[in-house]
Write an enzyme that holds these catalytic residues in place. Structure first.
Site, PDB file in Angstrom:
ATOM      1  N   GLU A 270      -7.092  -3.034  -9.894  1.00  0.00           N
ATOM      2  CA  GLU A 270      -6.104  -2.258 -10.643  1.00  0.00           C
ATOM      3  C   GLU A 270      -5.683  -2.902 -11.964  1.00  0.00           C
ATOM      4  O   GLU A 270      -4.491  -2.967 -12.270  1.00  0.00           O
ATOM      5  CB  GLU A 270      -4.878  -2.049  -9.747  1.00  0.00           C
ATOM      6  CG  GLU A 270      -4.080  -3.311  -9.365  1.00  0.00           C
ATOM      7  CD  GLU A 270      -4.562  -4.034  -8.121  1.00  0.00           C
ATOM      8  OE1 GLU A 270      -5.752  -3.915  -7.775  1.00  0.00           O
ATOM      9  OE2 GLU A 270      -3.738  -4.732  -7.487  1.00  0.00           O
ATOM     10  N   HIS A 294      -6.022   5.171  -5.244  1.00  0.00           N
ATOM     11  CA  HIS A 294      -5.481   3.880  -4.817  1.00  0.00           C
ATOM     12  C   HIS A 294      -5.194   2.984  -6.018  1.00  0.00           C
ATOM     13  O   HIS A 294      -4.080   2.472  -6.182  1.00  0.00           O
ATOM     14  CB  HIS A 294      -6.471   3.213  -3.859  1.00  0.00           C
ATOM     15  CG  HIS A 294      -6.039   1.861  -3.386  1.00  0.00           C
ATOM     16  ND1 HIS A 294      -5.409   1.665  -2.175  1.00  0.00           N
ATOM     17  CD2 HIS A 294      -6.122   0.642  -3.965  1.00  0.00           C
ATOM     18  CE1 HIS A 294      -5.129   0.376  -2.047  1.00  0.00           C
ATOM     19  NE2 HIS A 294      -5.559  -0.268  -3.120  1.00  0.00           N
ATOM     20  N   GLU A 295      -6.187   2.805  -6.865  1.00  0.00           N
ATOM     21  CA  GLU A 295      -5.999   1.898  -8.012  1.00  0.00           C
ATOM     22  C   GLU A 295      -4.952   2.452  -8.977  1.00  0.00           C
ATOM     23  O   GLU A 295      -4.145   1.698  -9.524  1.00  0.00           O
ATOM     24  CB  GLU A 295      -7.325   1.632  -8.723  1.00  0.00           C
ATOM     25  CG  GLU A 295      -8.455   1.091  -7.834  1.00  0.00           C
ATOM     26  CD  GLU A 295      -8.064  -0.093  -6.953  1.00  0.00           C
ATOM     27  OE1 GLU A 295      -7.121  -0.825  -7.300  1.00  0.00           O
ATOM     28  OE2 GLU A 295      -8.703  -0.280  -5.899  1.00  0.00           O
ATOM     29  N   HIS A 298      -1.476   1.679  -7.842  1.00  0.00           N
ATOM     30  CA  HIS A 298      -1.046   0.312  -8.148  1.00  0.00           C
ATOM     31  C   HIS A 298      -0.277   0.234  -9.475  1.00  0.00           C
ATOM     32  O   HIS A 298       0.428  -0.749  -9.720  1.00  0.00           O
ATOM     33  CB  HIS A 298      -2.243  -0.627  -8.232  1.00  0.00           C
ATOM     34  CG  HIS A 298      -2.662  -1.238  -6.920  1.00  0.00           C
ATOM     35  ND1 HIS A 298      -1.786  -1.942  -6.116  1.00  0.00           N
ATOM     36  CD2 HIS A 298      -3.860  -1.263  -6.292  1.00  0.00           C
ATOM     37  CE1 HIS A 298      -2.452  -2.380  -5.052  1.00  0.00           C
ATOM     38  NE2 HIS A 298      -3.703  -1.977  -5.125  1.00  0.00           N
ATOM     39  N   GLU A 317      -0.176  -3.804  -1.407  1.00  0.00           N
ATOM     40  CA  GLU A 317      -1.246  -2.965  -0.860  1.00  0.00           C
ATOM     41  C   GLU A 317      -0.772  -1.901   0.119  1.00  0.00           C
ATOM     42  O   GLU A 317      -1.291  -0.790   0.139  1.00  0.00           O
ATOM     43  CB  GLU A 317      -2.339  -3.833  -0.222  1.00  0.00           C
ATOM     44  CG  GLU A 317      -3.059  -4.753  -1.220  1.00  0.00           C
ATOM     45  CD  GLU A 317      -3.796  -4.019  -2.341  1.00  0.00           C
ATOM     46  OE1 GLU A 317      -4.037  -2.804  -2.224  1.00  0.00           O
ATOM     47  OE2 GLU A 317      -4.124  -4.680  -3.348  1.00  0.00           O
ATOM     48  N   ASP A 374      -7.047 -15.597  -0.566  1.00  0.00           N
ATOM     49  CA  ASP A 374      -8.056 -14.570  -0.353  1.00  0.00           C
ATOM     50  C   ASP A 374      -8.398 -14.396   1.130  1.00  0.00           C
ATOM     51  O   ASP A 374      -8.726 -13.303   1.582  1.00  0.00           O
ATOM     52  CB  ASP A 374      -9.316 -14.959  -1.136  1.00  0.00           C
ATOM     53  CG  ASP A 374     -10.189 -13.758  -1.412  1.00  0.00           C
ATOM     54  OD1 ASP A 374      -9.634 -12.708  -1.770  1.00  0.00           O
ATOM     55  OD2 ASP A 374     -11.415 -13.864  -1.253  1.00  0.00           O
ATOM     56  N   TYR A 382      -2.820  -3.638   4.094  1.00  0.00           N
ATOM     57  CA  TYR A 382      -3.116  -2.276   3.648  1.00  0.00           C
ATOM     58  C   TYR A 382      -2.643  -1.242   4.669  1.00  0.00           C
ATOM     59  O   TYR A 382      -1.842  -0.367   4.371  1.00  0.00           O
ATOM     60  CB  TYR A 382      -4.627  -2.097   3.456  1.00  0.00           C
ATOM     61  CG  TYR A 382      -5.211  -2.836   2.274  1.00  0.00           C
ATOM     62  CD1 TYR A 382      -5.493  -4.186   2.343  1.00  0.00           C
ATOM     63  CD2 TYR A 382      -5.492  -2.170   1.088  1.00  0.00           C
ATOM     64  CE1 TYR A 382      -6.048  -4.863   1.260  1.00  0.00           C
ATOM     65  CE2 TYR A 382      -6.049  -2.837  -0.005  1.00  0.00           C
ATOM     66  CZ  TYR A 382      -6.326  -4.184   0.096  1.00  0.00           C
ATOM     67  OH  TYR A 382      -6.865  -4.840  -0.980  1.00  0.00           O
TER      68      TYR A 382
HETATM   69  N1  BES Z   1      -6.150  -5.238  -5.528  1.00  0.00           N
HETATM   70  C1  BES Z   1      -7.183  -4.843  -4.649  1.00  0.00           C
HETATM   71  C2  BES Z   1      -8.388  -5.751  -4.712  1.00  0.00           C
HETATM   72  C3  BES Z   1      -8.114  -7.202  -4.357  1.00  0.00           C
HETATM   73  C4  BES Z   1      -7.297  -7.549  -3.313  1.00  0.00           C
HETATM   74  C5  BES Z   1      -8.719  -8.213  -5.079  1.00  0.00           C
HETATM   75  C6  BES Z   1      -7.058  -8.888  -3.022  1.00  0.00           C
HETATM   76  C7  BES Z   1      -8.493  -9.532  -4.779  1.00  0.00           C
HETATM   77  C8  BES Z   1      -7.651  -9.877  -3.749  1.00  0.00           C
HETATM   78  C9  BES Z   1      -7.610  -3.401  -4.899  1.00  0.00           C
HETATM   79  O1  BES Z   1      -6.563  -2.565  -5.239  1.00  0.00           O
HETATM   80  C10 BES Z   1      -8.138  -2.869  -3.594  1.00  0.00           C
HETATM   81  O2  BES Z   1      -7.379  -2.822  -2.663  1.00  0.00           O
HETATM   82  N2  BES Z   1      -9.409  -2.473  -3.547  1.00  0.00           N
HETATM   83  C11 BES Z   1     -10.033  -1.938  -2.367  1.00  0.00           C
HETATM   84  C12 BES Z   1     -10.151  -0.452  -2.440  1.00  0.00           C
HETATM   85  C13 BES Z   1      -9.062   0.311  -1.816  1.00  0.00           C
HETATM   86  C14 BES Z   1      -9.383   1.805  -1.850  1.00  0.00           C
HETATM   87  C15 BES Z   1      -8.679  -0.105  -0.438  1.00  0.00           C
HETATM   88  C16 BES Z   1     -11.446  -2.473  -2.290  1.00  0.00           C
HETATM   89  O3  BES Z   1     -11.865  -3.110  -3.244  1.00  0.00           O
HETATM   90  O4  BES Z   1     -12.111  -2.221  -1.313  1.00  0.00           O
HETATM   91 ZN    ZN Z   2      -5.217  -2.205  -3.654  1.00  0.00          ZN
END
Ligand code: BES
Ligand code: ZN
Length: 600
Positions: A270, A294-295, A298, A317, A374, A382
């Site tokens: 995002e 989703h993005e 954010h 999330e 991470d 989520y």
């Molecule tokens: N912000 C996240 C990606 C992220 C989370 C990067 C933690 C690094 C550390 C992004 O918004 C996200 O949640 N992406 C998901 C997609 C979403 C539809 C659940 C993904 O990348 O799968």
């Molecule tokens: Zn996210």
């Protein structure tokens, strides 16, 4: 807000940053860097406007693998001393800079390392066009410090400007106001006027073109991808309208997408004003666009109101998943959002099983001290976060809950939040001493306890009930070709495939594959789910497609379960290692960190 109040707002202690923002804090960054594809480095200066709150003689930045060449103070660029502290595997090194009580500006001359974890340098072969190299950053959670010396904590916000010099045939874009076409010099200027946390710093450089969608929205992609992307995301303007209707005005001016090459390790990121997105959502039928919702969501939950530390990740999330489903409901109706909820609930159950229902990592409020954040950022934040919010919505009614969320976003706009802050707001604005309501909302059970509260509502979907009927018929011997799957979306297919038994005969697999051509599906979600079954049941017809998928796609969410399924048997593990050896150069560090550990 006064400076003292701002400082007060930032005191949630962040165990993943060396910065001490209550003493000396950065407010604005002027970045001036050159992008060198030959040496795979960024080099230049990061100049900060700082506030020396404690009037002491030091400011601390986070770095990891950076070469710090010189540091200057003030506009007159007076050289000062600095010291890099001891190195930690995840956190990197603190950069201690000597300042004066009255210092207002610090300039750091630095260079990145070719293996900086935030950066992926792609050769032309790894792009869609195959002609030009490509670079992109991924800063979340604590990787910004591998490409900028920065106070790398989500509790600290800065505005920024940037000058970026790139090869003339390429375009640079950032999480900022962006150019829409290349110029002859290869020099690009950027400005981000709204204060953002460091994990939203982003840059990408490649052979990019821009295509307009609505007045406020558009898409950047390689020329080879732009048409498909413009079709897939044609509804992003409608999403923006729906989102604003729910939670108030969009505060970031434009909302654009950048479609990356397939090695992008996430579905989406995002980055403010410019969401980075995987090309694996280009399904040709707009069926995977909840990721865009989703993005986009954010832009409120996360970018506007930001988790103060990674222990409060669910506030980013969980809220975003809740909001994403609301946007999709607005656009495509309740039956559509119901499907997403059921799939999300399945993901949640899988994660609970994997982590163990009593694992501390299944609480919403996390404790990630001493670990790579991470690692702790799982589906719990989520989906458990989402279902907690849905539970509150059910307890108070949608109207009240929407008003509450509107007020929450407005009250804390451009600030940080944490679990306590949110819960206090919930108690004063919504619960208001109503004990029966407090019991229904069950803060203790959802936020501070592992697993799920026993009386939680299990989501259901009418459209999935029909899928389940078809599945039963197939299981009872009806040939796959005779099932009525005409109107199925990606989600129905995913539900069907996830339901398939662990053990299947070759004949059953062939029957499904012949009828639905699953092995050659152009839908990445369908394909990734199907491969789990072909691997388990040694259906070798799919091996070639599997290998192609694994060597092209770098999205960690797909790679991890597939490699895990392969590694479950000795022969499978051999296959996995052979493919991984070939594919690894195509993956981003975010994915290889996880996979190296899994396959060692
Ligand atoms: N912000 C996240 C990606 C992220 C989370 C990067 C933690 C690094 C550390 C992004 O918004 C996200 O949640 N992406 C998901 C997609 C979403 C539809 C659940 C993904 O990348 O799968
Ligand atoms: Zn996210």
């Amino acid at each position: 807000m006064t400076t003292a109040q701002q400082a007060q707002n930032q005191i949630s202690e962040d165990v993943h940053s060396y910065a001490e923002p209550t003493k000396a804090v950065a407010r604005h960054l002027d970045l001036d860097i050159a992008v060198n594809f030959d040496t795979k480095t960024l080099s230049g200066t990061a100049s900060y406007d700082i506030e020396n709150l404690a009037k002491g003689n030091e400011i601390i930045f986070d770095t990891r693998g950076l070469q710090i060449e010189k540091v200057y103070l003030g506009d007159k660029q007076e050289e000062t001393t600095f010291r890099l502290g001891e190195s930690d595997k995840y956190l990197g090194q603190p950069l201690h800079i000597t300042i004066k009580p009255e210092t207002k500006r610090v300039t750091i001359v630095y260079k990145t390392s070719p293996d900086a974890a935030a950066l992926q340098w792609l050769n032309p072969q790894q792009t869609a066009g195959k002609k030009h190299p490509f670079l992109f950053t991924q800063s979340q959670a604590i990787l910004a410090r591998t490409w900028i010396p920065i106070q790398d904590s989500p509790g600290i916000r800065i505005t920024y400007s940037a000058k970026v010099q790139v090869p003339k045939e390429l375009l640079a874009v950032m999480s900022a106001e962006n150019p829409i076409e290349k110029n002859a010099t290869g020099n690009y200027s950027f400005e981000m006027k709204q204060p953002i946390p460091s994990y939203l710093m982003a840059l990408s450089v490649g052979d990019l073109v821009f295509s307009k969608v609505g007045a406020q929205t558009g898409i950047y992609a390689e020329p080879a991808t732009i048409k498909a992307a413009a079709y897939e995301f044609a509804e992003m303007d409608k999403m923006l309208v729906a989102a604003e209707k729910l939670y108030g005005k969009y505060r970031w001016d434009r909302y654009d997408l950048l479609v990356l090459p397939p090695s992008f390790p996430f579905g989406g990121m995002e980055n403010p004003r410019l969401t980075f997105v995987t090309p694996t959502v280009l399904a040709k039928d707009r069926s995977l666009t909840s990721l865009i919702a989703h993005e986009l969501a954010h832009s409120w939950s996360g970018n506007l109101v930001t988790n103060a530390t990674w222990d409060d990740f669910w506030l980013n999330e969980g809220f975003t998943v809740y909001f994403e489903r609301r946007i999709m409901e607005e656009l495509y109706g309740k039956s559509y959002a119901d499907m997403l909820n059921v799939l999300g609930y399945q993901d949640l159950q899988n994660t609970l099983k994997e982590l163990g229902e009593t694992s501390e990592d299944t609480r919403l409020k996390l404790d990630l001290e001493g670990r790579d954040p991470d690692e702790g950022l799982t589906d719990i934040a989520y989906e458990k976060g989402n279902f907690f919010l849905q539970n509150i919505e059910q307890a108070v009614g949608r109207q009240k809950f929407d008003a509450f969320l509107n007020k929450y976003f407005n009250t804390f706009a451009f600030q940080t939040t944490n679990t306590d802050k949110f819960l206090e707001f919930l108690r004063t604005e919504l619960i208001k001493g109503d004990e029966a309501l407090a019991e229904k909302i069950n803060i203790e059970g959802w936020v501070f306890s592992p697993g799920l509260p026993q009386d939680h509502v299990v989501p259901t979907s009418e459209r999935f009930t029909k899928v389940e009927e078809s599945y039963q018929a197939w299981k009872n011997g009806k040939p796959a070709a005779q099932l009525n799957t005409k109107d199925w979306s990606s989600h129905e297919w995913l539900h069907f495939i996830r339901m398939l038994p662990e053990q299947m005969s070759q004949q059953q697999l062939q029957d499904l594959d012949k009828a639905f051509n699953l092995t050659n599906s152009g839908n990445s979600e369908v394909l990734a789910a199907w491969f789990i079954h072909t691997i388990r049941n040694n259906y070798t017809t799919a091996d070639k497609a599997l290998e192609t998928f694994l060597t092209n796609v770098g999205r960690r969410k797909f790679l991890v379960p597939i490699y895990k399924a392969l590694a479950a048997t000795p022969e499978g593990k051999k296959k996995a290692l052979a493919i991984y050896a070939k594919a690894r150069p195509n993956y981003h560090a975010v994915s290889t960190v996880t996979l190296d550990e899994m396959l060692k």
